[in-house]
Design a protein around this motif. Structure first.
Motif, PDB file in Angstrom:
ATOM      1  N   TYR A   1       0.772  -1.024  -0.090  1.00 49.34           N
ATOM      2  CA  TYR A   1       0.011   0.044   0.102  1.00 49.34           C
ATOM      3  C   TYR A   1       0.779   1.288   0.030  1.00 49.34           C
ATOM      4  CZ  TYR A   1      -3.839  -3.093   1.380  1.00 49.34           C
ATOM      5  OH  TYR A   1      -4.879  -4.045   1.323  1.00 49.34           O
ATOM      6  N   ASN A   2       0.653   2.251  -0.822  1.00 48.17           N
ATOM      7  CA  ASN A   2       1.325   3.246  -1.028  1.00 48.17           C
ATOM      8  C   ASN A   2       1.037   4.232  -0.230  1.00 48.17           C
ATOM      9  OD1 ASN A   2       3.456   5.047  -1.897  1.00 48.17           O
ATOM     10  ND2 ASN A   2       3.024   5.149  -4.106  1.00 48.17           N
ATOM     11  N   SER A   3       1.547   4.486   0.943  1.00 47.89           N
ATOM     12  CA  SER A   3       1.108   5.407   1.824  1.00 47.89           C
ATOM     13  C   SER A   3       1.596   6.915   1.674  1.00 47.89           C
ATOM     14  CB  SER A   3       1.428   5.026   3.384  1.00 47.89           C
ATOM     15  OG  SER A   3       2.913   4.840   3.572  1.00 47.89           O
ATOM     16  N   ASN A   4       2.746   6.628   0.916  1.00 47.25           N
ATOM     17  CA  ASN A   4       3.408   7.911   0.370  1.00 47.25           C
ATOM     18  C   ASN A   4       3.006   8.753  -1.068  1.00 47.25           C
ATOM     19  OD1 ASN A   4       5.130   8.098   2.673  1.00 47.25           O
ATOM     20  ND2 ASN A   4       6.485   6.373   1.845  1.00 47.25           N
ATOM     21  N   SER A   5       1.925   8.115  -1.392  1.00 46.73           N
ATOM     22  CA  SER A   5       1.179   8.449  -2.612  1.00 46.73           C
ATOM     23  C   SER A   5       0.770   9.935  -2.654  1.00 46.73           C
ATOM     24  CB  SER A   5       0.187   7.356  -3.160  1.00 46.73           C
ATOM     25  OG  SER A   5      -0.362   7.983  -4.407  1.00 46.73           O
ATOM     26  N   SER A   6       1.029  10.598  -3.846  1.00 47.84           N
ATOM     27  CA  SER A   6       0.420  11.817  -3.855  1.00 47.84           C
ATOM     28  C   SER A   6      -0.836  11.987  -4.047  1.00 47.84           C
ATOM     29  CB  SER A   6       1.152  12.738  -4.909  1.00 47.84           C
ATOM     30  OG  SER A   6       1.081  11.986  -6.360  1.00 47.84           O
ATOM     31  N   VAL A   7      -1.796  10.769  -4.319  1.00 49.48           N
ATOM     32  CA  VAL A   7      -3.097  10.687  -4.673  1.00 49.48           C
ATOM     33  C   VAL A   7      -4.028  10.768  -3.201  1.00 49.48           C
ATOM     34  CG1 VAL A   7      -4.783   8.894  -4.940  1.00 49.48           C
ATOM     35  CG2 VAL A   7      -2.781   8.753  -6.352  1.00 49.48           C
ATOM     36  N   ILE A   8      -3.158  10.349  -2.097  1.00 50.77           N
ATOM     37  CA  ILE A   8      -3.802  10.537  -0.960  1.00 50.77           C
ATOM     38  C   ILE A   8      -3.522  11.705  -0.050  1.00 50.77           C
ATOM     39  CG2 ILE A   8      -4.374   7.967  -0.719  1.00 50.77           C
ATOM     40  CD1 ILE A   8      -2.224   7.939   1.238  1.00 50.77           C
ATOM     41  N   PHE A   9      -4.466  12.053   0.652  1.00 48.95           N
ATOM     42  CA  PHE A   9      -4.326  13.309   1.719  1.00 48.95           C
ATOM     43  C   PHE A   9      -3.249  12.887   2.874  1.00 48.95           C
ATOM     44  CE2 PHE A   9      -7.982  13.890  -0.610  1.00 48.95           C
ATOM     45  CZ  PHE A   9      -8.037  15.117  -0.896  1.00 48.95           C
ATOM     46  N   THR A  10      -2.808  13.899   3.610  1.00 50.49           N
ATOM     47  CA  THR A  10      -1.782  13.837   4.420  1.00 50.49           C
ATOM     48  C   THR A  10      -2.462  13.025   5.824  1.00 50.49           C
ATOM     49  OG1 THR A  10      -0.770  15.704   3.827  1.00 50.49           O
ATOM     50  CG2 THR A  10      -0.100  14.895   6.220  1.00 50.49           C
ATOM     51  N   ILE A  11      -4.012  13.428   6.165  1.00 50.44           N
ATOM     52  CA  ILE A  11      -4.398  12.816   7.305  1.00 50.44           C
ATOM     53  C   ILE A  11      -4.603  11.191   7.091  1.00 50.44           C
ATOM     54  CG2 ILE A  11      -6.819  13.305   6.516  1.00 50.44           C
ATOM     55  CD1 ILE A  11      -7.346  13.826   9.244  1.00 50.44           C
ATOM     56  N   MET A  12      -4.816  10.901   5.663  1.00 46.67           N
ATOM     57  CA  MET A  12      -4.811   9.438   5.397  1.00 46.67           C
ATOM     58  C   MET A  12      -3.671   8.635   5.643  1.00 46.67           C
ATOM     59  SD  MET A  12      -7.270   9.727   2.004  1.00 46.67           S
ATOM     60  CE  MET A  12      -7.698   8.196   2.005  1.00 46.67           C
ATOM     61  N   ARG A  13      -2.339   9.231   5.124  1.00 46.18           N
ATOM     62  CA  ARG A  13      -1.229   8.831   5.065  1.00 46.18           C
ATOM     63  C   ARG A  13      -0.898   8.610   6.484  1.00 46.18           C
ATOM     64  NH1 ARG A  13       3.455  11.252   6.070  1.00 46.18           N
ATOM     65  NH2 ARG A  13       2.577  13.358   5.689  1.00 46.18           N
ATOM     66  N   LYS A  14      -1.091   9.614   7.374  1.00 44.91           N
ATOM     67  CA  LYS A  14      -0.561   9.425   8.834  1.00 44.91           C
ATOM     68  C   LYS A  14      -1.439   8.450   9.590  1.00 44.91           C
ATOM     69  CE  LYS A  14       1.003  14.266   9.494  1.00 44.91           C
ATOM     70  NZ  LYS A  14       1.095  15.332  10.381  1.00 44.91           N
ATOM     71  N   ASN A  15      -2.602   8.192   9.111  1.00 44.38           N
ATOM     72  CA  ASN A  15      -3.396   6.881   9.649  1.00 44.38           C
ATOM     73  C   ASN A  15      -3.333   5.438   9.014  1.00 44.38           C
ATOM     74  OD1 ASN A  15      -4.973   8.218  12.006  1.00 44.38           O
ATOM     75  ND2 ASN A  15      -5.643   9.416  10.250  1.00 44.38           N
ATOM     76  N   MET A  16      -2.133   5.589   8.307  1.00 41.68           N
ATOM     77  CA  MET A  16      -1.599   4.147   8.026  1.00 41.68           C
ATOM     78  C   MET A  16      -0.435   3.745   8.504  1.00 41.68           C
ATOM     79  SD  MET A  16      -2.471   4.347   3.890  1.00 41.68           S
ATOM     80  CE  MET A  16      -1.968   2.805   3.570  1.00 41.68           C
TER      81      MET A  16
END
Length: 233
Positions: A158-173
């Motif tokens: 799962y690409n948690s560093n993807s520019s597709v998603i928002f920072t708050i989503m990345r931080k909750n992975m």
């Protein structure tokens, strides 16, 4: 007993696989079509209650402040937030605080106090959180998740560093405080168990067993003290 579910999504994102069918094969499908399908499935196959915006509901003539108040009321009355994760969900040139999805996620994760009809204070709890990954126009999920064959573990990526998603989503992975983690033979981290507060699932898997994934999201919520939950945009 059915759960109250708020759905956050980018309405007009059309970089998604067409699920309209032959009747609409020459039309662009959008994430809203997926939300329509989800709303239909929740009504027909589960006891869960959809708390999001309905397709026939026109909020376009309202001010942004009025729209936000309406959305906050629905989020407050929900216990699970589902984010429809799509390839074009994030506007790259626009501040995240000025986009609806991260604001909705943030509000759903905060403890918000209100006064009930009897004048008593009532505080909402941190919602369970799930990302349902929508296939792109080519029917692929690889813009965000894929199988890695770089090592013998053949793990799911799962690409948690993807520019597709928002920072708050990345931080909750990958935000479990004490994750069950090992290093594979190619020196990548492999996580076992529920390493994300935001449960991630492909659309095609989710619709096969909605109740199972909803239950899993609430199981993670029950253990939220095991996570460093990011609540701010």
């Amino acid at each position: 007993m059915g759960k109250k579910i708020f759905v956050s999504y980018k309405y007009a994102d059309n970089d998604v696989e067409n699920i309209i069918g032959m009747k609409g094969k020459y039309l662009l499908c959008t994430v809203r079509d997926y939300v329509n399908k989800l709303e239909e499935l929740l009504e027909d196959k589960t006891d869960h209650i959809y708390k999001g915006e309905s397709d026939g509901e026109d909020l376009s003539q309202l001010s942004e402040e009025t729209i936000w108040e309406k959305l906050k009321n629905r989020i407050y009355d929900s216990t699970l937030t589902i984010v429809m994760l799509s390839k074009g969900m994030r506007v790259q040139y626009k501040e995240e605080k000025d986009q609806w999805i991260p604001r909705e996620i943030s509000y759903s994760l905060k403890a918000v106090s209100r006064t009930d009809s009897n004048g008593n204070p009532v505080t909402s709890k941190t919602n369970a959180l799930m990302a349902v990954i929508i296939p792109d126009r080519n029917g692929s999920y690889q813009y965000f998740t894929s199988k890695r064959n770089c090592c013998s573990a053949s793990c799911t990526f799962y690409n948690s560093n993807s520019s597709v998603i928002f920072t708050i989503m990345r931080k909750n992975m990958f935000n479990q405080k004490s994750p069950d983690r090992e290093v594979c033979d190619n020196e990548h981290n492999i996580y076992h168990g529920d390493c994300n507060y935001m449960l991630c699932v492909k659309w095609e898997d989710f619709i096969r067993d909605i109740d199972a994934y909803v239950d899993k999201a609430y199981e993670i919520q029950d253990n939220q003290d095991q996570y460093n939950i990011a609540k701010e945009v």
